[in-house]
Scaffold this motif. Sequence first.
Motif, PDB file in Angstrom:
ATOM      1  N   THR A 139      39.947  32.130 160.209  1.00  0.00           N
ATOM      2  CA  THR A 139      40.052  30.750 160.077  1.00  0.00           C
ATOM      3  C   THR A 139      38.891  29.958 159.745  1.00  0.00           C
ATOM      4  O   THR A 139      38.997  28.847 158.936  1.00  0.00           O
ATOM      5  CB  THR A 139      41.087  30.062 161.032  1.00  0.00           C
ATOM      6  OG1 THR A 139      40.281  30.517 162.271  1.00  0.00           O
ATOM      7  CG2 THR A 139      42.333  30.918 161.016  1.00  0.00           C
ATOM      8  N   SER A 181      36.074  33.094 165.028  1.00  0.00           N
ATOM      9  CA  SER A 181      37.278  33.665 164.223  1.00  0.00           C
ATOM     10  C   SER A 181      37.119  34.809 163.586  1.00  0.00           C
ATOM     11  O   SER A 181      37.758  35.287 162.852  1.00  0.00           O
ATOM     12  CB  SER A 181      37.895  32.506 163.570  1.00  0.00           C
ATOM     13  OG  SER A 181      37.249  32.448 162.143  1.00  0.00           O
ATOM     14  N   MET A 227      47.779  34.377 157.465  1.00  0.00           N
ATOM     15  CA  MET A 227      46.820  33.235 157.595  1.00  0.00           C
ATOM     16  C   MET A 227      47.233  32.076 156.668  1.00  0.00           C
ATOM     17  O   MET A 227      47.207  31.060 156.911  1.00  0.00           O
ATOM     18  CB  MET A 227      45.385  33.624 157.296  1.00  0.00           C
ATOM     19  CG  MET A 227      44.652  34.532 158.328  1.00  0.00           C
ATOM     20  SD  MET A 227      42.968  35.207 157.890  1.00  0.00           S
ATOM     21  CE  MET A 227      42.393  33.498 158.170  1.00  0.00           C
ATOM     22  N   ASP A 247      40.091  37.342 163.862  1.00  0.00           N
ATOM     23  CA  ASP A 247      41.154  37.211 163.147  1.00  0.00           C
ATOM     24  C   ASP A 247      41.431  38.558 162.172  1.00  0.00           C
ATOM     25  O   ASP A 247      42.451  39.072 162.341  1.00  0.00           O
ATOM     26  CB  ASP A 247      41.208  36.119 162.154  1.00  0.00           C
ATOM     27  CG  ASP A 247      41.222  34.830 162.933  1.00  0.00           C
ATOM     28  OD1 ASP A 247      41.435  34.831 164.128  1.00  0.00           O
ATOM     29  OD2 ASP A 247      41.075  33.827 162.286  1.00  0.00           O
TER      30      ASP A 247
END
Lengths: 282, 282
Positions: free
Chosen positions: A121, B145, A170, B148
């Motif tokens: 992200t 992140s 996402m 992820d």
Amino acid sequence: MFERLDTAARKMESFVCVGLDPTPERVPIDDVLAFNKAIIDATKDVVSAYKTQFAYYELMGIEGFRILEGTIQHIRDVAPDHVVVGDAKRGDISTTATAYATALFETWGVDIATIYAYQGTDSVEPFLQYPGKGVYIVCRTSNPSSRDIQDLVVDCTDQKVQVFDRVADMADLYAGSENVGLVVGATYPDDLRALRMKHPEPHFLIPGVGAQGGDAEETARAGANEQGGGFLVNSSRGIIYASSNPEDFDIEARNESEKLKNLLNNALKPNGGFKAETLTFE
Amino acid sequence: MFERLDTAARKMESFVCVGLDPTPERVPIDDVLAFNKAIIDATKDVVSAYKTQFAYYELMGIEGFRILEGTIQHIRDVAPDHVVVGDAKRGDISTTATAYATALFETWGVDIATIYAYQGTDSVEPFLQYPGKGVYIVCRTSNPSSRDIQDLVVDCTDQKVQVFDRVADMADLYAGSENVGLVVGATYPDDLRALRMKHPEPHFLIPGVGAQGGDAEETARAGANEQGGGFLVNSSRGIIYASSNPEDFDIEARNESEKLKNLLNNALKPNGGFKAETLTFE
């Protein structure tokens, strides 16, 4: 952003995006900017978006960026409602991602940028700070070796959950923003269909039709959302190099664009697109 | 390519790479190119490589590319043995990847490009067609992140095999070529150590030391290969913005570079780097 794209697609009755990927050695006239302008002038009535593949402009150095600038300006001048996708596939974090986003959205002035989310992200959010702009996250690509990483199974209880599914998830994180779509190639229609079923909201940018082997009608049916929209099919070489004749390259580009437009639209007509398949069972 | 980098690191006795990531608002003098040149002049005796982060140049538009061009030319003029890394994190396939590779290696003239391999080997191989050039594949990044996507477990029989491991495996495919390295962040030292143990051959480009929190000495010990080399530690803001004073920014940049150089070298001396740790047990 994607509302504006929907409006453009409705107005033009076209889901076609023309990829402006010129290489000096293939362009049939000497002036690359004039080539782009001629393609735009000839196709603008039958498409709703243009996609500039940054690699081809970078290859030409500083002169290439002048051509990019002139190309985008020309789209604004002659087709102000059309959407410009900056296909740069950038991916970075923090202030670097912000620098890329500012470069794409402000310096070059594209409407939607393609990006990688391999860094998570952190690599998406800096791009969402620009009102009226959007991104397509590279999710499921159309090339053979996309399987190397994208197809890896990441859920031991469900062999169908792969890396590209997590990337697609996402987009749903930002569903409310209407600013995050996905790049999903046409050459794996089963994956395209499955992604659309799991992700009804995000816009899809679909390359891989034509030269790369994706079937236009199947793509439209697999990629469209419940409202029969929510996608763009990009064709680059199939349109801009439809003819290598300096006298008619633009006319042929328009013909190819119109053909693709009609294939996609017909496939989405109620029952219409299924005719060919039905016939085989008669 | 990486042989040349090893030679430069040995000659300069330094694993330090300076990230030339200038933003006009943070650069303490008006002229960004003059700033880059001053940083290069001041640091060239204590580092072996420079990394230009393309985002910051793209942000400045055509003028930015002139600065990039002038910066790389200056490195060639005053530090011809140093290696130039083009941190552009490009990722595409086929003729588009070739266009990016040609842009980076020929138009801008960098020695090593950073790339994404999310599209698989198709996105790596076009970059390997340039003799004397190399790539770092973005593998394990230093940001929060990164988990992820990079941390997803992809082997149900071994919870330690994650997406970034599969990306690292791709470097081994080209082990013979000596042209493929990996970007591995300093902020996850256990992953850095594990990757080095599993992949003794490829060069590592290691960001994340300093501002992002990675420890320099631990990084050197975790990232070095058996010969005590095979890596570059990049620092950008920690070096180029060490001082905001127009009178001494270059001197402070050199001081910070030298400090980092010494930390890395001391950590790799036989037993030397372990002193501090040993002391805590006395």
